[in-house]
Design a protein around this motif. Structure first.
Motif, PDB file in Angstrom:
ATOM      1  N   LYS A  57     -14.550 -33.418  21.463  1.00  0.00           N
ATOM      2  CA  LYS A  57     -14.414 -34.034  22.891  1.00  0.00           C
ATOM      3  C   LYS A  57     -15.576 -34.920  23.368  1.00  0.00           C
ATOM      4  O   LYS A  57     -16.576 -34.491  23.217  1.00  0.00           O
ATOM      5  CB  LYS A  57     -14.236 -32.791  23.832  1.00  0.00           C
ATOM      6  N   VAL A  73     -13.575 -38.721  29.208  1.00  0.00           N
ATOM      7  CA  VAL A  73     -13.472 -37.942  27.933  1.00  0.00           C
ATOM      8  C   VAL A  73     -12.203 -38.690  27.213  1.00  0.00           C
ATOM      9  O   VAL A  73     -11.254 -39.190  27.626  1.00  0.00           O
ATOM     10  CB  VAL A  73     -13.069 -36.544  28.368  1.00  0.00           C
ATOM     11  N   TYR A  91     -10.449 -37.388  23.105  1.00  0.00           N
ATOM     12  CA  TYR A  91     -10.232 -36.449  21.977  1.00  0.00           C
ATOM     13  C   TYR A  91     -10.095 -36.899  20.468  1.00  0.00           C
ATOM     14  O   TYR A  91      -9.386 -38.027  20.494  1.00  0.00           O
ATOM     15  CB  TYR A  91      -9.261 -35.368  22.141  1.00  0.00           C
TER      16      TYR A  91
END
Length: 622
Positions: free
Chosen positions: A512, A520, A522
């Motif tokens: 992350k 953010v 991933y």
């Protein structure tokens, strides 16, 4: 009871026992109003005739659980019928005359095998209208169907003629708790498991969850049009699909706070050359997409399906073509076609699409007021990404909800076979300013005895605060460590992390990545066949070592028992107990030690187990 008994106030006399009797009667009455009522025969919902259908002619209220018994038929014939839980083992139709009936189920609705809940078609045909009588089912709890659940029956008829028998029931999913829908089939079962219109209006963070099966809304867009209306709350599908077969532009209505979190299917026009909006997103972000088909479907039942996938569009080795140097590391869209053959109903075997319009928001790594944002597509499971043209200049902007970017059409239309997919993602024109946001070049995991080593490399970074290393535990991801990022860098950077608390079996990891402004993204998921901790007494030392100011002391034990880990300074003075309790064999323990309040120097960790002691040296450098 005699009148003088009610008025007698003598202590311990008739009034005392009379009052007790009254209280008992009231308590009995209250308990009776909340009892389960089971139909005894056929009849209308509001019938007070004993056993036709209700025992003693007592009509259920909103407090009662109701069972429609096998072999009985109860007709919902009034507006305002209500109950708590509703179980259907028999037949429960809505009335088939001109009455608009309704029922509110405050609890759960269960239709068992052999049971039936239907909007029964009109018994007598009427003059054609686009607004026939509509029934309503309001549900606050769960819906589980193993029988027949048909919310649209009969014929629409034709304009100017007395040949309309259609009856529909629209469903409203309300309340402050989640509603879980469990259906019996993934196939399109017109006449046995079909919805007309659905309104989702959950409050307080509640949502609707499709736990099993494919949910089909019928395809009519003119007579009692079928519409999926997302007013408040998400509709979460997981790997299941919500399909709105209606081909009108208004067949699905949603917003950036109420949309499909999962997979949405939409019926495409049988005439071809039509664009449809798919209001989809993830649990936290709304990212709608428009898809245009160029060929006709041929028959009812086919649909285009779309979902948003959190993760890196780049597999780590994707080839980028057409003047782009990055694709989104945050998310991408997966677009497919389902032919959906149903008996003699055979839609087109393929569907051709020629364009897509995407959206972006604050967490997509897009820099405002630049013209280098692009859209790319992949037809080989993300191995290769090809940029779409951008003839009309798009200047990026970040709005409160989402911003749309409309690229050129595909260089050649793409033919989707039933069950095949095409992918779409945001991309950055070569040399452009959109970071999208960190370009991950590789991410690997390797297993060693009792631990997993993770390694990753970035090609470029922009405003990168760092990486949370996450491990899947069941269906949830948990953070097992954090590695600081390099901020902004155009040079490759390498990172690593060791997970020292693993169990034997396949384990999944992801990264992350967090920007310094809180955005953010991933990484892809990597899997490794981990080997659990050895069944030996071992004090593995601390990591890192030297450390400042925190470190982790790991150990294993040969059998189940009590273990104690302490830390001593160089003079032998105990400064901390970092573990004290039951320890299991075959598991590696990681005990954190924070030396913020201690001076630099040499310290010793000590493991006590089964009368044995192991000691390791540590170095604190401040």
């Amino acid at each position: 009871m005699h009148l003088n008994t009610i008025h007698n106030t003598h202590q311990g006399g008739p009034m005392k026992y009379g009052a007790m009797f009254i209280i008992a009667v009231l308590m009995l009455t209250a308990s009776m109003t909340a009892q389960t009522i089971t139909s005894q025969g056929d009849g209308n919902w509001d019938s007070t005739v004993p056993n036709l259908p209700w025992p003693d002619g007592v009509v259920p209220t909103s407090a009662n659980d109701v069972v429609i018994a096998s072999g009985t038929t109860v007709t919902i014939n009034v507006s305002g019928a209500a109950c708590n839980d509703l179980q259907v083992d028999g037949i429960l139709p809505f009335i088939n005359d001109g009455t608009a009936a309704s029922i509110t189920v405050n609890g759960n609705l269960l239709i068992n095998s052999g049971g039936s809940l239907t909007a029964l078609q009109r018994s007598t045909a009427v003059l054609y209208t686009t607004s026939p009588t509509v029934h309503t089912l309001t549900l606050y709890g769960n819906l589980t169907n193993s029988g027949t659940f048909d919310m649209r029956t009969g014929s629409n008829g034709t304009s100017g003629n007395t040949n309309q028998t259609v009856r529909v029931c629209n469903i409203h999913l309300l309340g402050t708790s989640n509603s879980t829908i469990t259906l019996s089939s993934d196939a399109y079962l017109s006449g046995s498991e079909e919805f007309n219109s659905i309104t989702v209006n959950k409050t307080g963070g509640a949502k609707v969850v499709l736990a099993d099966g494919t949910l089909y809304l019928t395809n009519n867009g003119t007579v009692a049009a079928c519409v999926l209306t997302m007013t408040s709350g998400l509709f979460e599908t997981g790997s299941n699909v919500v399909v709105a077969l209606g081909t009108s532009s208004g067949a699905v209505s949603a917003s950036n706070t109420s949309y499909i979190n999962g997979i949405l299917g939409r019926g495409m026009s049988t005439s071809g050359s039509v664009s449809k909006l798919f209001p989809v997103g993830t649990a936290t972000q709304y990212r709608p997409i428009t898809v245009r088909s160029t060929t006709s479907g041929g028959a009812t039942g086919h649909y285009i399906r779309v979902e948003v996938i959190d993760g890196n569009a780049n597999t780590g080795s994707s080839t980028l073509n057409g003047g782009i140097d990055k694709v989104s590391s945050v998310r991408y869209h997966k677009i497919g076609y389902v032919q959906n053959i149903n008996g003699s109903n055979t839609p087109a075997a393929t569907m051709t699409i020629d364009s897509t319009t995407m959206s972006y928001g604050a967490d997509d790594g897009v820099i405002t007021v630049n013209t280098n944002l692009r859209v790319a597509t992949s037809t080989d499971d993300r191995a290769t990404w090809n940029a779409l043209g951008q003839t009309f200049t798009h200047t990026t902007s970040i709005t409160a909800s989402d911003t749309t970017i409309k690229p050129d059409k595909f260089s050649s239309p793409y033919v989707l076979n039933s069950g095949s997919f095409i992918y779409a993602a945001l991309a950055n024109a070569t040399g452009g300013a959109n970071p999208l946001p960190v370009e991950l070049a590789s991410f690997t995991a390797s297993a060693k005895s009792g631990m997993v080593e993770l390694a990753w490399r970035t090609a470029t970074e922009t405003n990168n605060a760092g990486f949370d290393v996450q491990k899947r535990a069941g269906d949830a991801w948990t953070s097992v460590g954090f590695v600081a990022g390099a901020g902004t860098s155009n040079a490759p950077k390498s990172y690593s992390f060791v997970d020292r608390n693993v169990e034997t079996g396949v384990t999944s990891y992801r990264l992350k990545q967090t920007d310094r402004d809180g955005k953010v993204s991933y990484s892809n998921t990597v899997e490794v066949n981990a080997v659990g901790a050895p069944t030996v007494l071992a004090l593995n030392g601390n990591y890192p070592n030297p450390f400042n100011p925190a470190t982790t002391i790991s150990f294993t034990v040969p059998s189940d028992g009590m273990a104690v880990v302490k830390v001593f300074d160089i003079l032998g003075k105990e400064v901390a107990t970092v573990f004290s309790g039951a320890a299991l064999s075959g598991k590696r323990y990681a005990a954190p030690f924070d030396a913020t309040a201690l001076p630099s120097g040499v310290y010793f960790s000590q493991l006590e187990f089964g009368g044995q002691r192991l000691v390791k040296r540590m170095m604190l450098l401040k």
